[in-house]
Structures are given as C-alpha cells and as structure tokens.
Design an enzyme around this catalytic site. Structure first.
Site, short mmCIF file in Angstrom:
data_model
loop_
_atom_site.label_atom_id
_atom_site.label_comp_id
_atom_site.label_asym_id
_atom_site.label_seq_id
_atom_site.Cartn_x
_atom_site.Cartn_y
_atom_site.Cartn_z
N SER A 277 44.00 55.47 65.11
CA SER A 277 43.59 55.23 66.48
C SER A 277 42.09 55.45 66.58
O SER A 277 41.44 55.78 65.59
CB SER A 277 44.32 56.19 67.43
OG SER A 277 43.76 57.49 67.26
N LYS A 278 41.60 55.31 67.79
CA LYS A 278 40.15 55.44 68.01
C LYS A 278 39.61 56.78 67.51
O LYS A 278 38.45 56.88 67.14
CB LYS A 278 39.83 55.29 69.50
CG LYS A 278 40.01 53.87 69.98
CD LYS A 278 38.89 53.46 70.95
CE LYS A 278 39.02 52.01 71.36
NZ LYS A 278 40.02 51.79 72.41
N ARG A 279 40.49 57.79 67.52
CA ARG A 279 40.04 59.10 67.04
C ARG A 279 39.52 59.03 65.62
O ARG A 279 38.71 59.84 65.19
CB ARG A 279 41.22 60.09 67.04
CG ARG A 279 41.53 60.71 68.35
CD ARG A 279 42.69 61.66 68.24
NE ARG A 279 43.89 60.97 67.78
CZ ARG A 279 44.59 61.29 66.72
NH1 ARG A 279 44.24 62.31 65.97
NH2 ARG A 279 45.67 60.62 66.39
N HIS A 280 40.02 58.07 64.86
CA HIS A 280 39.61 57.96 63.45
C HIS A 280 38.39 57.07 63.27
O HIS A 280 38.00 56.78 62.15
CB HIS A 280 40.77 57.40 62.61
CG HIS A 280 42.00 58.25 62.66
ND1 HIS A 280 43.12 57.91 63.39
CD2 HIS A 280 42.28 59.44 62.08
CE1 HIS A 280 44.04 58.84 63.25
NE2 HIS A 280 43.56 59.79 62.47
N GLY A 281 37.81 56.59 64.36
CA GLY A 281 36.66 55.70 64.24
C GLY A 281 37.04 54.31 64.74
O GLY A 281 38.06 54.15 65.40
#
Ligand code: GLU
Length: 510
Positions: A277-281
């Site tokens: 998800s966005k948390r990973h970039g």
C-alpha cells in the site's frame, strides 16, 4: 448516475443467449479495472498475466472498464489506466479504443444485458425480490452476530409467494433482487488454476444482492453477466476476489453459462508482510514512470512477482514472457515487493540498452530540465549516444540523468564544500594551469585527453588524485561526476578551457 436496470424494461441486448465456452477455441481473458483510481502495481501485474496468457495461447485479451461505482469512477482515471497499460507495452484485442464484437466495454453502457439476465433469473426462480429495509437488515445482522450464527442475510423474503411479491412491487415497495442460492446443490468447488480446490457449502453462501433498489447491478452480478456475454474462458485476478467466486459460479450456473477457469493471484506484500500500500512508497504505475523507470523493466519485475520462467532467469523480455507464460508456474505464495530489486533491474535494462536507444529515452528528462530538445538530438545523434554511454553504467533511474549531466549543458557553480576540500589544496592551482596548457594542445578525444592529463602529476610533482580532482571540480562543479576524460571530450575544448580559467582564482584560496 448508477447503471439503471428497470426490471420491467424490455432489454435490447441480444447477447444473453448462453454462450458456449468457445469449444476447442482459443482462450478469451479480460482485465477489468475499476476506474476509481489510477493503475497500481497489483492491477498492472494482473493485466500483464492476462495479456501474456492470451498472447502465449493465441487467445484474445479484453479490456473492460468496471465503472459501475459512479461516485468514484472518473474519465481521467480511465484515461490514465489506458495510458499506463500502453506504457507497459500491453495491447488489447477488444476494449476501449480497440472496439470489438462483445462491446460496449464500459459496464455503465451494458445495462441492457444486466436487465435481460435478471429477467431470465426471475423467470427461472433463481432470483427473488427482498423487501427488507436497511435497518431491518442491520438488526438481523447484529442478532446473528450475537448468536454466533452466519452473518449473511437470513433468506427471509424467500418465503414470500410470487403473487404477494408482484403485488408489493406493483405498489411501489422498495426492493432488491437476490440470488436464491440452491441449498440442495452439492457444495460449490472452486477449482483454481493457482490455488487448487476450495470447497464452499451452499448453506454458507449468502443470498446476495444481484440488483439494488435503484436498479444498479452489484459487482458479483455485473461481472458474471459480462464475463458470460464476452465468452471469457479464464478469469485471472487477485485473490481478494476468491470469496466472490462461489457466488459468481452460482450466477453462471443460474444463467446457463459455462463456468470459466479461475486463477487467483496472491496479493503483493510489502517487505513487512502487509498488503502493498501507499505506506510502502509509490504504488501507481504512473509514479514509477515519473521516477524514471523503464516500462520494460517494470513489466519484467512485475511478471516475476508471483510467476517464474525457470526459477532463475531474471531478465525476461516481452517476447520471452509471451512465448513462455503459463498459469502452472504462478506461485501460491504472496510475492514480496522489493523496491531495491526493481531499481537494480531498471539499472540492468539501462546498461543493456543500445546508446542511441538510451539517448532517446533520456531525452524527455533532459527536455524537462531545459537542457535539450528533439531537434538537438537529431542534429547531434553521436554526441547524445556518447552521453548515454557515459552515464549508462552508473544510472539506475532516468530521473537521475539530468542532474548527472547538467554540467554539459550549463556552467556549474562551484559550491562549498567542494571548493575548499578540493581546490583549496596545495598544488591544485598548478594542476589547473598545467591542465589548461595540456588541453589546449592535445587531440580532442577521451584517449588523447587522458594521455595529456596523466602527464601532469609527475610534471608538477603533485599526487594524481589532487590534480585530477582539481580539474574535475573546475569542469563539472563537483567532486563526484561521470568519468572525467569522456566528460571533457563531450564538453568540447573551448568550454573546458574557459571553465578551468574561471576556476583558477578560486584555487588555493583557504
Ligand atoms: N473491477 C474489479 C476489480 O477491479 C474486477 C475484479 C474481477 O476481475 O472480477 O477488482
């Protein structure tokens, strides 16, 4: 506006005759993105697998836009998805822009087919109206949860007789249409090409809503009607849809259509074992294009996130992929997204590219920085090819290029600490003066430049590193740069001499 299905409207679609699964024919697969966002990595991988499978099997790859979520679907997202798919090098045989005999390829334009399918299911008793209100359903759910029972709908409205139902509908009572799950059927077996068999008891399958009160079809209904109308033979999609599959199989059966072969792909995880998800970039394909990734590298990397050619080969061209892809080599295990490996692979593609081709790919970044344009590339192809060669070894992403070669297009400012660390060293002024003389007289190619400069340290009795770093900072503005001799050749004699001259007053000043 949601897709409207008026149950009483005569449908105009002629495509709801039960299809035969192209007996002995070529496979037909589809990628069906919802344009509620742009194309992300997981969707791109699903698209790549469908495309590669169709190409390998000589089948058809269909692009369908699942735009029934009218509030969140936008034309901009659709355009962006199409753009990203094309950027990745995928082409589709049927779909938006391509057309095809099974169109239209937007679900919002296919309501006639849903209406016809619902009529058929009403006629066979496979669908029934449900008059329960939202609050009634909520309290039933709560009661079921408290009692530890099945949380799905309690099938209460199944008991309403056809005449009573018709009367209530005629009186304008709000209702939805639900699937009457055939409870006497043997368990539904999802025989998945990737995950093997999963068995679902019919009692555990909800009488889910097919068509809402506003006439719009639900995902599980619209998808089956479209997959059937489009004669889809293989459904390759993310395993977040696995629990929908038994429901969809029951709809295929209720409509009298052949059930396609399913292949559910494991999710892509971030390095922390959580869904990517966005948390990973960055997760959108567009973001990777903007960050200087090559489409062939991203396609290669995504193809290997869950599939492998032989467990070893890492660089796989489009041709290799489309001539070797098979569902049997898709892994059941979640794939872990490794940004470093993707970057490494991008670098490998950059290094493997012919200099002329790399020069073309670099151009948009040089243009954006205001350094170059197409006319200049056309006028000096060899110069740009040399430039590409110069940076290929050290570049992992194209967005690094402009910064690395800016000194070839504009005079650099010599900043601290490079000035004091390099030019302030004793011997640097002498080195610059000697370099200026040597470069004024030598032939102008990298080999001759190297020979001329290599004589300096001994001539002025200075360590080679001091001498070369002084010239490097004078020429490039930085102590870290592409290889010096080639850089000088590309810069040209006149500009090189001018820069050394300009740097001399800065040298040996504490
Ligand atoms: N529009 C659905 C999605 O994006 C398609 C799922 C499917 O392939 O059936 O998740």
């Amino acid at each position: 506006m949601p897709t409207q299905i008026s149950p009483d409207t005569q449908a105009t679609s002629t495509k709801t005759t039960p299809a035969q699964a192209v007996p002995g024919g070529a496979p037909r697969v589809r990628f069906a993105p919802s344009p509620t966002g742009t194309l992300h990595l997981g969707g791109a991988r699903t698209a790549i697998y469908n495309w590669a499978f169709a190409r390998k099997e000589g089948g058809a790859f269909i692009l369908r836009i699942d735009d029934t979520d009218s509030e969140r679907s936008t034309a901009e997202n659709t355009a962006q998805i199409l753009h990203s798919l094309k950027w990745l090098g995928l082409d589709w045989d049927e779909g938006p822009e391509a057309g095809g005999a099974s169109g239209p390829y937007f679900q919002t334009q296919r309501s006639a087919g849903y209406a016809t399918a619902l009529e058929l299911m009403k006629a066979t008793g496979a669908a029934y109206p449900c008059f329960c209100s939202a609050s009634e359903l909520a309290s039933k759910r709560e009661a079921a949860r408290d009692g530890g029972g099945m949380v799905g709908y309690d099938r209460a409205c199944r008991g309403i007789g056809p005449d009573a139902a018709t009367e209530r509908i005629a009186a304008g009572e709000p209702h939805v249409w639900r699937l009457k799950v055939p409870l006497d059927r043997k368990p539904v077996v999802v025989d998945d090409a990737v995950r093997g068999k999963t068995v679902f008891a019919t009692e555990a399958i909800d009488d889910f809503v097919l068509v809402r009160n506003d006439g719009s079809p639900t995902y599980n209904f619209a998808t089956v009607v479209d997959d059937a109308d489009m004669r889809i033979t293989h459904v390759i999609r993310g395993d977040d849809h696995l629990t929908n599959t038994p429901k969809q199989i029951l709809v295929f059966e209720a409509l009298g259509y052949p059930v396609p072969q399913f292949a559910h792909l494991s999710m892509i995880w971030g390095p922390d074992g959580k869904k990517l998800s966005k948390r990973h970039g960055a997760t959108s394909v567009e973001a990777y294009a903007d960050a200087g990734y090559l489409p062939e590298a991203l396609r290669n990397y995504l193809a290997l996130l869950g599939w492998s050619l032989d467990g070893e080969t890492t660089i796989i061209s489009a041709d290799m992929l489309t001539s070797n892809f098979s569902l049997s080599r898709i892994s059941k295990n979640p794939a872990i997204f490794d940004a470093e490996k993707l970057e490494w692979m991008n670098g490998a593609y950059i290094r493997g590219m012919a200099p002329e081709a790399l020069a073309e790919r670099m151009l948009p970044w040089l243009e954006e920085a205001g350094f170059a344009d197409g006319a200049d590339l056309e006028a000096r192809p060899e110069w740009y090819a040399h430039l590409a060669e110069l940076i290929a070894e050290r570049t992992k992403r194209l967005d690094e290029v402009a910064g690395k070669v800016a000194f070839l297009f504009e005079d650099p400012a010599i900043e601290e600490p490079d000035r004091s660390k390099v030019l302030a060293k004793p011997g640097s002024l002498e080195s610059l003066k000697a370099a200026r003389q040597a470069l004024a007289a030598c032939e102008w190619d990298a080999t001759a430049i190297e020979e001329a400069l290599r004589r300096i340290p001994e001539a002025v009795d200075i360590k080679p590193k001091v001498a070369f770093q002084a010239v490097r900072v004078a020429i490039t503005g930085s102590a870290v740069s592409p290889p010096l001799f080639e850089s000088l050749e590309l810069l040209g004699r006149e500009r090189a001499l001018g820069r050394i001259c300009a740097a001399e007053p800065l040298a040996e000043v504490p």
